[in-house]
Motif scaffolding. Structure first.
Motif, mmCIF file in Angstrom:
data_model
loop_
_atom_site.group_PDB
_atom_site.id
_atom_site.type_symbol
_atom_site.label_atom_id
_atom_site.label_comp_id
_atom_site.label_asym_id
_atom_site.label_seq_id
_atom_site.Cartn_x
_atom_site.Cartn_y
_atom_site.Cartn_z
ATOM 1 N N ALA A 10 17.528 -1.567 111.584
ATOM 2 C CA ALA A 10 17.559 -3.008 111.337
ATOM 3 C C ALA A 10 17.978 -3.730 112.611
ATOM 4 O O ALA A 10 19.001 -3.394 113.214
ATOM 5 N N ALA A 11 17.189 -4.705 112.996
ATOM 6 C CA ALA A 11 17.445 -5.411 114.258
ATOM 7 C C ALA A 11 18.373 -6.593 114.027
ATOM 8 O O ALA A 11 18.343 -7.240 112.983
ATOM 9 N N GLU A 12 19.215 -6.855 115.009
ATOM 10 C CA GLU A 12 20.064 -8.027 114.964
ATOM 11 C C GLU A 12 19.284 -9.256 115.386
ATOM 12 O O GLU A 12 18.372 -9.170 116.223
ATOM 13 N N ARG A 13 19.646 -10.367 114.805
ATOM 14 C CA ARG A 13 18.953 -11.614 115.100
ATOM 15 C C ARG A 13 19.933 -12.632 115.656
ATOM 16 O O ARG A 13 21.122 -12.598 115.349
ATOM 17 N N ARG A 14 19.400 -13.540 116.435
ATOM 18 C CA ARG A 14 20.172 -14.683 116.889
ATOM 19 C C ARG A 14 19.822 -15.893 116.040
ATOM 20 O O ARG A 14 18.869 -15.894 115.268
ATOM 21 N N LEU A 15 20.619 -16.936 116.219
ATOM 22 C CA LEU A 15 20.313 -18.198 115.572
ATOM 23 C C LEU A 15 19.152 -18.867 116.279
ATOM 24 O O LEU A 15 18.587 -18.340 117.244
ATOM 25 N N HIS A 16 18.777 -20.029 115.798
ATOM 26 C CA HIS A 16 17.676 -20.768 116.408
ATOM 27 C C HIS A 16 18.029 -21.115 117.860
ATOM 28 O O HIS A 16 19.192 -21.376 118.187
ATOM 29 N N PRO A 17 17.036 -21.121 118.777
ATOM 30 C CA PRO A 17 17.334 -21.431 120.183
ATOM 31 C C PRO A 17 18.030 -22.766 120.400
ATOM 32 O O PRO A 17 18.735 -22.947 121.396
ATOM 33 N N TRP A 18 17.846 -23.726 119.494
ATOM 34 C CA TRP A 18 18.515 -25.014 119.629
ATOM 35 C C TRP A 18 19.878 -25.023 118.946
ATOM 36 O O TRP A 18 20.501 -26.081 118.815
ATOM 37 N N SER A 19 20.336 -23.858 118.527
ATOM 38 C CA SER A 19 21.616 -23.803 117.829
ATOM 39 C C SER A 19 22.760 -24.348 118.674
ATOM 40 O O SER A 19 23.648 -25.035 118.170
ATOM 41 N N TRP A 20 22.754 -24.043 119.973
ATOM 42 C CA TRP A 20 23.849 -24.495 120.844
ATOM 43 C C TRP A 20 23.967 -26.017 120.851
ATOM 44 O O TRP A 20 25.073 -26.564 120.958
ATOM 45 N N LEU A 21 22.831 -26.727 120.719
ATOM 46 C CA LEU A 21 22.861 -28.183 120.736
ATOM 47 C C LEU A 21 23.604 -28.731 119.517
ATOM 48 O O LEU A 21 24.420 -29.651 119.637
ATOM 49 N N PHE A 22 23.343 -28.149 118.350
ATOM 50 C CA PHE A 22 24.002 -28.640 117.140
ATOM 51 C C PHE A 22 25.476 -28.252 117.112
ATOM 52 O O PHE A 22 26.300 -28.996 116.587
ATOM 53 N N VAL A 23 25.811 -27.090 117.676
ATOM 54 C CA VAL A 23 27.228 -26.733 117.812
ATOM 55 C C VAL A 23 27.912 -27.716 118.746
ATOM 56 O O VAL A 23 29.045 -28.148 118.509
#
Length: 510
Positions: A10-23
Motif C-alpha cells: 500500500a502506497a502512502e499518499r500526500r495531500l493535495h498540492p495546494w494543501s500548503w496554501l490552505f494551511v
C-alpha cells in the motif's frame, strides 16, 4: 504493526498540492492579531526591524505550511487509515474504519475554486476529530467517504502512484436515495420561521463594540437619535394615535429587516440541502457559497428532537434534529445536527419512523402527567415576574407594577403546557413531549440510554413526586432534556425499575 494495517504494497499518499496554501491561510487567521500589531508598530517606529518584522513572520508561516505539506502522509489499508506527520517530533496514528462515526467534508468558496475539500474524520466523544486533512482533491475526498461507507466489505485497490486518486470500493455503488430535498421556497420559509437575522444584528453590534470600545459613544448615538426622532415627531403635531402608528411602523420595519436577514442567512447555509441514504450511511449536503457535506451511520444517532414553534404551525412545518456521538463542539456548524431543517409534520414522522430500527414513531398513545402539575410550572416562572415588577416599581414608581398583569397569562400558559406534557415507554423507545406555545418532542431508543437517574427535590419529597432523567451521548445544551417530570413517586420508581431491568439485559449501542 497490527493486523489492521495496510498491506505491505500500500502506497502512502500526500495531500493535495495546494494543501500548503490552505494551511497558510488557516495560520494567518490564527496569527492575524500579532501580524497587525507588527505592522502598526512598524509604522510608529522607524527602525529596520520593525519594518521587516511582518515579512519575517509571514515567511515563517509559509515555511511551516510547506513543511507540513511535505511531512504529512496517509495510507489507506483494508481496515484502517494510517497517518504520519511531523518533522522533528514525528507521530503515526492508526484509525480503524470501524472507529470513524462521521466523515465531514467542508468547501469554502476558495475550496470550490480549487476543487478541493477539507476532510474531517470524527469518532465518538472528544473535542477534536480523529484526523483533519487540509486539503484533499474533491475526487479523493468523495472516494474516501465512500470507502468509509463500505469499510466492512469493500476491498481497496491501491493506485500505482502515491499522488493518485483514492480508489473507490470494488463492489457496485448503491445509488443515493434522496430522503429530503429543500427547494428554494422551502429555504425561504425556513428563513421566515427562524430568527437567524438576530445573529447578524448581534454580530453587527459586537463589531461596533470592538471598533468603538467606549460605551459612551454608543449611548450618545442612541440618545441623539432618539432626541432627533422625538423633535421631528413634535413638529408633526401627532396625536396619540399618530404616535402609536409611528411606533408600529418602526417595529414593523425592524421585523421585516430581521426576516430579510434571516432569509438571506438561511439561503447561505441551507441552499441545495439534500439528505440522502446509501448503504448504511446518511449524508447531508448544503450551502450556497461554502458547501458542507457530512455523513453518519443511522446507528450512531443517539437521540431525536422534534421542534414546532408558533411560526412552524402557521406554515405547517417542523424541524427534526438529532444527537450523534461524534467528536467536536456542539456549536460546530460542520456537525450533522439537522436531518430536516424544515419539513411537513408528516415528512418528519416518516423520516424518524424509517430510521428507527426498532422503535415505532409516532407512539400509538401518550401517557399524560397529572394536570395539577401546572402550578409547579407557574411557581417556577412567577418569582421572576415579581422580581422584575419590584425592581421597576422601585426605579420608576407604581407604574412598574403593571408588569404584574403578565401573571394571569403565565398561569394560563402553564395550565396549557401541563395539558400537553406526557411520555411514552415501550419495549424499544422512550419519548417525552412538552411545550404549548413552542412544542417539542424528545425521544431515544432504549439501547442508546446510558444512565437512569431518579431525582427528588425537597418540594418533590413534600408533594410525593419525582423526576426520572435519562442520559444519552451527544446531547446538546440547547435541546430539552430527556426526562419525565412531576411523576407520582410510586409511578416513577416502578418506571425506573422497569427501565433498569431493560438496560441490564441490553447491550449499549454506541
Amino acid at each position: 504493526m497490527s493486523s489492521v494495517d495496510a498491506p505491505a504494497n500500500a502506497a502512502e499518499r500526500r495531500l493535495h498540492p495546494w494543501s500548503w496554501l490552505f494551511v497558510l491561510l488557516q495560520q494567518i487567521r490564527q496569527f492575524v492579531v500579532p501580524l497587525v500589531v507588527l505592522v502598526v508598530a512598524g509604522r510608529r517606529n522607524s527602525n529596520i526591524w520593525a519594518d521587516i518584522g511582518p515579512l519575517i513572520g509571514m515567511g515563517v508561516l509559509v515555511v511551516i505550511s510547506v513543511v507540513q505539506y511535505f511531512t504529512y502522509r496517509y495510507r489507506i489499508g483494508n481496515d484502517a487509515i494510517v497517518i504520519r506527520s511531523g518533522l522533528l517530533q514525528r507521530s503515526q496514528r492508526e484509525i480503524p474504519f470501524t472507529r470513524i462515526h462521521n466523515v465531514a467534508l467542508h468547501q469554502s468558496l476558495l475550496h470550490r475554486i480549487f476543487k478541493v475539500a477539507e476532510v474531517r474524520l470524527e469518532a465518538a466523544g472528544g473535542q477534536k476529530p480523529e484526523a483533519q486533512m487540509r486539503v484533499l482533491g474533491m475526487d479523493d475526498a468523495l472516494a474516501l467517504e465512500r470507502l468509509v461507507r463500505h469499510r466492512a466489505n469493500a476491498p481497496v485497490a491501491v493506485p500505482a502512484e502515491p499522488g493518485g486518486t483514492a480508489p473507490a470500493p470494488a463492489q457496485d455503488e448503491e445509488a443515493d436515495e434522496v430522503l429530503l430535498a429543500l427547494p428554494v421556497p422551502e429555504v425561504v420559509r425556513l428563513g421566515l420561521i427562524s430568527n437567524r437575522g438576530m445573529i447578524v444584528i448581534a454580530a453587527a453590534f459586537g463589531l461596533m463594540w470592538q471598533l468603538f470600545p467606549d460605551e459612551r459613544w454608543m449611548a450618545r448615538l442612541a440618545q441623539d437619535s432618539f432626541q432627533q426622532a422625538a423633535g421631528y415627531a413634535t413638529t408633526l403635531h401627532l396625536g396619540w394615535t399618530g404616535y402609536v402608528a409611528l411606533a408600529s411602523t418602526l417595529l414593523g420595519v425592524f421585523v421585516v429587516l430581521v426576516r430579510v436577514l434571516s432569509v438571506a442567512l438561511a439561503m447561505t447555509q441551507y441552499y441545495g440541502f439534500r439528505l440522502t441514504e446509501a448503504g448504511r450511511r446518511l449524508t447531508v449536503e448544503r450551502g450556497l457559497f461554502a458547501r458542507m457535506r457530512s455523513s453518519v451511520a443511522p446507528r450512531r444517532i443517539q437521540a431525536w428532537h422534534l421542534q414546532e414553534t408558533l411560526l412552524h404551525r402557521w406554515f405547517k412545518r417542523r424541524t427534526l434534529r438529532i444527537d450523534t456521538a461524534t467528536g467536536g463542539r456542539h456549536d460546530d456548524p460542520r456537525r450533522l445536527r439537522e436531518l430536516a431543517p424544515i419539513a411537513t409534520p408528516e415528512a418528519c414522522d416518516a423520516l424518524a419512523a424509517r430510521l428507527l430500527p426498532e422503535g415505532t414513531w409516532p407512539p400509538p398513545q401518550w401517557q399524560p402527567l397529572p394536570r395539577r402539575a401546572w402550578w409547579r410550572l407557574f411557581a417556577g416562572a412567577a418569582p421572576w415576574t415579581l422580581l422584575i415588577a419590584g425592581g421597576l416599581a422601585w426605579k420608576f414608581g407604581p407604574g412598574g407594577l403593571l408588569v404584574l398583569l403578565w401573571l394571569p397569562w403565565q398561569a394560563y400558559a402553564a395550565w396549557r403546557q401541563a395539558g400537553r406534557m406526557g411520555y411514552s415507554v415501550d419495549a424499544s423507545l422512550v419519548a417525552v413531549r412538552g411545550g404549548w406555545w413552542s412544542r417539542w418532542w424528545r425521544f431515544a431508543e432504549i439501547d442508546k440510554v446510558q444512565a437512569l437517574r431518579l431525582r427528588r427535590s425537597p418540594l418533590d419529597r413534600w408533594l410525593g413526586t419525582a423526576t426520572l432523567a435519562l442520559d444519552t451521548a451527544g446531547a446538546g445544551n440547547m435541546s430539552p432534556p430527556l426526562q419525565i417530570r412531576f411523576l407520582p413517586e410510586a409511578d416513577a420508581r416502578a418506571l425506573h425499575a422497569r427501565l433498569g431491568r431493560a438496560l441490564a439485559t441490553r447491550r449499549l449501542r454506541w
